[in-house]
Design an enzyme around this catalytic site. Structure first.
Site, PDB file in Angstrom:
ATOM      1  N   GLU B 283      69.438  56.760  47.059  1.00 16.85           N
ATOM      2  CA  GLU B 283      68.836  55.598  46.821  1.00 16.85           C
ATOM      3  C   GLU B 283      68.945  54.503  48.022  1.00 16.85           C
ATOM      4  OE1 GLU B 283      67.729  54.517  42.683  1.00 16.85           O
ATOM      5  OE2 GLU B 283      68.977  52.579  43.220  1.00 16.85           O
ATOM      6  N   GLU B 286      67.105  55.809  50.768  1.00 18.00           N
ATOM      7  CA  GLU B 286      65.806  55.746  50.550  1.00 18.00           C
ATOM      8  C   GLU B 286      65.249  54.194  50.983  1.00 18.00           C
ATOM      9  OE1 GLU B 286      64.381  56.147  46.388  1.00 18.00           O
ATOM     10  OE2 GLU B 286      62.312  55.813  46.994  1.00 18.00           O
ATOM     11  N   CYS B 310      67.476  54.052  37.435  1.00 16.65           N
ATOM     12  CA  CYS B 310      68.400  54.586  36.533  1.00 16.65           C
ATOM     13  C   CYS B 310      68.089  54.721  35.252  1.00 16.65           C
ATOM     14  CB  CYS B 310      69.825  54.097  36.940  1.00 16.65           C
ATOM     15  SG  CYS B 310      70.128  53.947  38.702  1.00 16.65           S
ATOM     16  N   SER B 330      61.993  53.400  43.098  1.00 12.00           N
ATOM     17  CA  SER B 330      62.557  54.408  44.025  1.00 12.00           C
ATOM     18  C   SER B 330      62.450  55.789  43.270  1.00 12.00           C
ATOM     19  CB  SER B 330      64.390  54.004  43.682  1.00 12.00           C
ATOM     20  OG  SER B 330      64.950  55.229  43.966  1.00 12.00           O
ATOM     21  N   LYS B 369      67.856  57.928  27.171  1.00 11.60           N
ATOM     22  CA  LYS B 369      68.013  59.123  27.968  1.00 11.60           C
ATOM     23  C   LYS B 369      67.489  60.614  27.168  1.00 11.60           C
ATOM     24  CE  LYS B 369      70.380  57.425  31.423  1.00 11.60           C
ATOM     25  NZ  LYS B 369      69.697  57.536  32.783  1.00 11.60           N
ATOM     26  N   GLU B 372      64.303  60.855  28.309  1.00 11.13           N
ATOM     27  CA  GLU B 372      64.294  61.111  29.831  1.00 11.13           C
ATOM     28  C   GLU B 372      64.600  62.602  29.951  1.00 11.13           C
ATOM     29  OE1 GLU B 372      67.469  59.608  32.008  1.00 11.13           O
ATOM     30  OE2 GLU B 372      66.253  59.326  33.794  1.00 11.13           O
ATOM     31  N   GLU B 377      58.777  66.911  33.465  1.00 11.57           N
ATOM     32  CA  GLU B 377      58.998  67.159  34.924  1.00 11.57           C
ATOM     33  C   GLU B 377      60.358  67.285  35.323  1.00 11.57           C
ATOM     34  OE1 GLU B 377      57.916  64.325  33.375  1.00 11.57           O
ATOM     35  OE2 GLU B 377      58.593  62.623  34.256  1.00 11.57           O
ATOM     36  N   CYS B 526      74.052  48.968  30.755  1.00 11.34           N
ATOM     37  CA  CYS B 526      74.491  50.205  29.890  1.00 11.34           C
ATOM     38  C   CYS B 526      75.448  49.720  29.019  1.00 11.34           C
ATOM     39  CB  CYS B 526      74.887  51.317  30.997  1.00 11.34           C
ATOM     40  SG  CYS B 526      73.549  51.697  32.222  1.00 11.34           S
TER      41      CYS B 526
END
Lengths: 389, 596, 164
Positions: B283, B286, B310, B330, B369, B372, B377, B526
């Protein structure tokens, strides 16, 4: 027991002249605001929606609040079962109500007012709007700055509670707020707001017309003035009748009963059931049994179980549902009397339900929630046998 | 202006409190306990449940102590017959409305209604049960399970979704006996704008809202001798898990947690922090790449500010609410998904295991999560990269089920490969942590020097303010990065989706002054995630955050680029940072979703 | 894009886009469309910058804001205790008989929906009902036949003296 003053018909609300020129308003806005407030206080006028808060004090509190954004709301969400007196005012003498609202706006310093009309009265809108147009024209001529807007309800009984009404006007679910703060401090859009019943505004207007002295000649010490009664059920004289407050229920039944009256439900489904044996000792007024004006008469052919069942069905549907005692309590009272009737629960379960009704009266969030169990306790206490057998 | 004190008496005790103080808070000051249900410190006052009623002298009706401000001279009684009877009755009414399956409920022993019902010894049979015998549970979402039969209508979830998250996927619908907590048209959760953040779960007093549980699937995998179960644990799990297993809030249980998982039967216990370090490398690079493309190449397609990626609750939020601004995100996968993609490729190859037999499981502080992990994908390894995402709570249950005496466990270290981590990876668990970790690395990459903050503590991005800002001037840069000379890098950190919305409204309006923004869906980051132990409040979140920073400072390495396993990964297998293979495995794309 | 979008936008232009404009907008949609459809609620949410769930949550509080399609004429028979005492059951039975539907149903041609409702403010003249906003009181089964016939023949019976 306070002495009763017998049954007297009066003609203040509908009888006296209703001015399309708003002459009383014209006269009032030349008076000192404090003087008008003092008149309303001295008149002893109490809210005609049922709760009976002194109107003059409400206006005084709102007038004393700082800021210049304030509101006046007319509560025309007449939803209490058996109540229809506001309908008659709205259809016959809306000028008096509008004039009362305008006087209130004048004394508290509001330039915007609303009529919150129940959805069931949608049919009145064209006529009311016409009268509002007339009012606005008259106000302009008087150089009096006030806009009155109509807002519609959409079928929710609880919106008759003033803070629920305000929530509804703000475009939300009509759920009563926590009090304090009261609307006179933080109401519509968080600004000081006076919410009064249709009839209260008419009375305030009439006090400005006939004067305090004339007004207090009517009624009793604690219940000044006259009151519109919505009379229905087993009566040959169903309709709206204007009577002096402070009469004995027995006098009332003598006039309006059908010679076989078994019980009178005073104040609608959220009010109290008075059985025949208590007619003589019940005074209709704030010193005895206060009422928003609904009087439902039942003769001996009626089952009080059915009456109560009907009320409870109404409440379990119309509770806003946010607080536990009212939401769950209403369902439990209904299921409870059904279970006893079907002998699924013992008759002694009625005692548990009576305790529950006490909890509902003291622990519910709003005034309506605190009164929904009134009919339950007063019917059950007086007609135990009808509940069981 | 001097604050006025209000004099009151509670149960005979005289005290002076601030204006606007509720009776409930006043009672707390003198150690008088008043039960509550609809009240939650993180949320606005509701006054709905009525369990907290007290008697105020001179008033006929009782007052809800949470919703009633004190007034001068008020005399309050919290322990009278009237109060006790009413509270017990309210509890009994709620029990009648609630599906009392306490013996089998996931929230048993962690349920506020159960506690109160027990306290008042409520008879389950006082009133008639209102539970619909044909009730159904909404299990449409990968993340959240909604069981209306256990709902007590306190509306904490609705307030959470509205006030803290500005999502408003949940609402109160209908009235009277039909009143319920609903979605738009009562559609299943997977069809509405729910971000899966799970904050509603953390504030649900009962078992009405819970995470979808997958520990039984995990047990099956553990029991299957053919399967190789690879477990990785997120940074914030180690500072919260202890709360479920007998330790005080804020205890770091990293070593015990690793031991427990090995005892349970995991084949390999690894650290998500490793993937966090990897995320920083990808990241950070990036970000520098975007800056270069804009400043040097004048590329107008490149979006700044760049937004972190994230937090899967945040990702779903932006996909729903700002679908036209996904280019700011990102493209880096979250650490969980990077880890999963590598577990079934790099790890399997190095360990000589058929990737088909690798079961990759992530222990996360998070409900989102789960969703996710199941995004279509997320299969760049050729398999579903992450087989299951479990919450901290689920791990706590598994440890209990395994009969492990957690309190007395010895510590052990993470396994290798992909078990090494730095303090920079650890602080991912707290709001501002990703930003701090990124700055520690990026600054050093371009200047060759450590970030100019005492002991690497970048204080401006720490703490619980909803939105934090910082800027660092880049000076005396290494040759390769001279194009950034003199640039003042502006960053922001937002946590809680309410604050994300503020940040995004700026982006949408084109007024965002930042280059790089960290966003976490959950309040506190988190450590306050939707999969963390219940209850939650500001004090608990602060203690977990302290523990996270202590974890950081206890690590020998505190910068992501110093992680030797990460270095080895690039050198031996992955190739260039942001390179072809890295893009294939470690980067992703986003999906425009409906706002309504 | 659906057809409801320009309509909802015009309502938002007319009433405003503040939260307090929500009910007037929903009320007008129901008056013209006889239902708050999913699409309509989404468009209202978009115009007023609310979530769809908030619009639904608010609408579902109010008995007159139906999210299930109703007929062109919604008949609401008062079910208060006084209405019951004065023969509500005969009225409802007659309506069911004529319209060949049960309470809560809509005629297949989409013309009538039959409902029972809480007190509509005519306890002195029960049995009573509303057809859309129009009240009808002192009902008898015979009057029901006549009223429904008028609606079936030429839509709304404009000159009918419904309030006695």
């Amino acid at each position: 027991m306070a002495p009763s003053n017998g049954l007297k018909r009066v003609d203040v609300i509908f009888g006296a002249y209703a001015s399309t020129k708003y002459l009383i308003l014209q006269k009032s806005i030349r008076r000192e605001k404090q003087e008008i407030i003092q008149d309303i206080i001295d008149s002893g006028l109490r809210g005609r929606g049922g709760a009976g808060f002194p109107t003059g004090l409400k206006w005084k509190f709102a007038a004393a609040q700082p800021g210049n954004e304030k509101y006046v709301i007319c509560n025309a969400d007449e939803g209490e079962p058996g109540t229809f007196k506001d309908r008659e005012i709205l259809m016959k003498v809306p000028q008096k109500m509008i004039s009362g609202m305008a006087i209130c706006a004048y004394v508290i310093g509001a330039t915007k007012a609303f009529i919150y009309l129940r959805g069931e009265y949608q049919f009145m809108v064209p006529d009311l709007q016409k009268e509002l147009d007339n009012f606005h024209e008259q106000a302009r001529e008087m150089n009096f700055d006030l806009t009155i807007e109509l807002r519609m309800g959409s079928g929710a009984y609880v919106c008759g509670e003033e803070t629920a009404l305000i929530e509804s006007m703000e475009g939300k679910r009509g759920e009563p707020r926590n009090k304090p703060p009261f609307p006179v401090v933080e109401g519509f859009h968080g600004k000081p707001t006076v919410v009064n019943n249709v009839e209260t505004f008419v009375n305030a207007n009439m006090i400005c017309r006939i004067g305090v002295e004339e007004f207090i000649k009517l009624g009793t010490q604690d219940s000044r003035g006259s009151k519109l009664f919505s009379i229905s059920g087993d009566t040959p004289k169903a309709g709206v009748h204007e009577l002096e407050l402070g009469m004995k229920l027995s006098d009332f039944v003598a006039e309006f009963g059908d010679d076989d009256t078994k019980a009178v439900q005073v104040g609608g489904a959220a009010g109290f059931c008075v059985p025949r044996k208590k007619f003589d000792t019940t005074i209709i007024g704030f010193e005895g049994m206060p009422t928003g004006g609904s009087m439902m008469l039942f003769n001996s052919s009626r089952s009080m179980y059915h009456v109560l069942h009907n009320y409870l069905e109404f409440f379990e549907e119309e509770s806003c549902g946010q607080c536990t005692p009212c939401r769950v309590g209403c369902q439990q009272l209904l299921l409870g009397i059904e279970a006893i009737k079907k002998q699924e629960r013992p008759a002694s379960y009625l005692n548990q339900l009576l305790k529950l009704s006490e909890t509902m009266k003291i622990a519910s969030k709003c005034g309506l929630g605190q009164s929904v169990a009134n009919s339950f306790s007063s019917i059950v206490e007086n007609y135990v046998e009808e509940m069981i057998y | 202006m001097k604050k006025q004190k209000i004099n009151i008496t509670i149960d005979g005790i005289k005290l002076a409190v601030d204006e606007q103080c509720s009776i409930l808070d006043a009672a707390k000051k003198v150690n008088i306990h008043i039960p509550t249900l609809c009240h939650h410190e993180d949320l606005c006052v509701a006054g709905n449940c009525r369990i907290c009623v007290v008697e105020v002298e001179g008033q006929r009706a009782l007052s809800a102590s949470c919703a009633t401000p004190v007034a001068e001279g008020m005399v309050i009684k919290t322990n009278t017959a009237k109060v006790r009877k009413a509270r017990k009755d309210v509890a009994a009414l709620l029990v009648a409305e609630h599906n009392t399956q306490c013996t089998t409920c996931y929230r048993s022993m962690n349920c506020e209604l159960q506690e109160i019902a027990a306290e008042y010894n409520v008879d389950n049979n006082t009133y008639i049960s209102l539970v619909d015998p044909n009730y159904t549970i909404d299990r449409s979402s990968w993340s959240i399970e909604k069981d209306d039969s256990k709902c007590i209508r306190c509306q904490r979830c609705v307030r959470t979704c509205a006030e803290l998250q500005h999502v408003n996927a949940l609402t109160v619908a209908n009235k009277g006996k039909e009143m319920k907590i609903s979605t738009f048209l009562d559609l299943p959760l997977n069809e509405v704008v729910c971000t899966n953040c799970g904050q509603c779960i953390n504030r649900c007093p009962t078992g009405a809202l819970t995470e979808r549980r997958f520990y039984d699937d995990l047990w099956d995998a553990i029991d299957d001798p053919k399967k190789h179960v690879v477990m990785n644990t997120a940074p914030s799990v180690r500072v919260a898990l202890g709360e479920m297993l007998g330790f005080p809030v804020g205890t770091r249980v990293t070593g015990k947690m690793v031991t427990a998982m090995k005892k349970i039967g995991m084949d390999s216990v690894l650290d998500t922090d490793f993937a966090a370090d990897l995320t920083i490398i990808e990241e950070g690079t990036e970000l520098l790449g975007r800056l270069k493309k804009i400043l040097v190449e004048g590329n107008k397609e490149i979006k700044l500010p760049m937004l972190t990626s994230c937090s899967p609750g945040w990702i779903k939020f932006i996909e729903h609410m700002y679908p036209n601004h996904l280019g700011h995100l990102s493209t880096c996968k979250s650490p969980q998904q990077m880890f999963g993609a590598l577990a079934k490729t790099y790890y399997a190859e190095k360990m000589g295991i058929d990737p088909a037999d690798v079961v990759s499981v992530a222990i996360m502080p998070c409900a989102a999560k789960k969703f996710e992990a199941n995004r279509p994908e997320m299969n760049s390894s050729g398999y579903q990269d992450v087989d299951a995402g479990l919450t901290t709570r689920e791990l706590g249950y598994m440890i209990r089920q395994a009969g492990v005496d957690f309190l007395h466990l010895e510590d052990s270290d993470y396994d290798s490969l992909m078990g090494e981590s730095t303090g920079a990876g650890a602080i991912f668990g707290a709001t501002g942590g990703v930003m701090e970790a990124a700055l520690r690395t990026v600054y050093e990459v371009v200047t060759g020097r450590e970030v100019p903050f005492d002991n690497l503590r970048i204080m401006p991005v720490r703490g619980t303010d909803g939105i934090k800002e910082a800027s660092i001037k880049l000076e005396n840069l290494l040759d390769e990065w001279k194009f950034l000379e003199g640039v003042e890098v502006k960053v922001a950190v937002a946590h809680g989706l309410k604050n994300a919305r503020i940040i995004m409204d700026q982006v949408e309006a084109g007024t965002s002054p930042y280059h790089f923004i960290e966003v976490m869906a959950c309040p506190g980051g988190c450590i306050g995630g939707g999969g963390q132990p219940i209850p939650t409040n500001e004090e608990i979140r602060k203690k977990r955050i302290e523990a996270i920073y202590a974890e950081d400072e206890g690590m020998p390495k505190r910068k992501s680029h110093e992680n030797t396993e990460v270095q080895k990964l690039y050198k031996e297998w992955l190739g260039d940072v942001n390179g072809h293979k890295a893009h294939e495995l470690l980067h992703t794309h986003y999906t425009k979703r409906n706002r309504y | 894009m659906n057809q409801i979008q320009p309509y909802v936008r015009s309502l938002a232009d007319k009433y405003g886009r503040e939260r307090e404009c929500l009910l007037p907008i929903l009320q007008e949609i129901v008056a013209t469309e006889h239902v708050l459809s999913q699409d309509a609620m989404v468009e209202v949410a978009r115009e007023l910058n609310l979530s769809a769930a908030e619009v639904y949550g608010t609408a579902s509080f109010y008995s007159f804001l139906n999210t299930e399609p109703y007929g062109k004429y919604v008949i609401r028979v008062c079910k208060s205790i006084v209405a019951e005492m004065k023969g509500k059951k005969e009225i409802v039975d007659k309506l069911c008989d004529i319209l060949k539907i049960k309470v809560g149903e809509t005629t297949p041609n989409g013309k009538f929906t039959l409902l029972e409702t809480n007190d509509i403010g005519w306890s002195d003249q029960e049995p009573s009902m509303l057809i859309n906003e129009k009240p009808y009181t002192y009902l008898t089964p015979e009057k029901i036949v006549q009223i429904i016939a008028e609606y079936q023949a030429n839509g709304k019976s404009n000159n009918h003296q419904q309030i006695n």
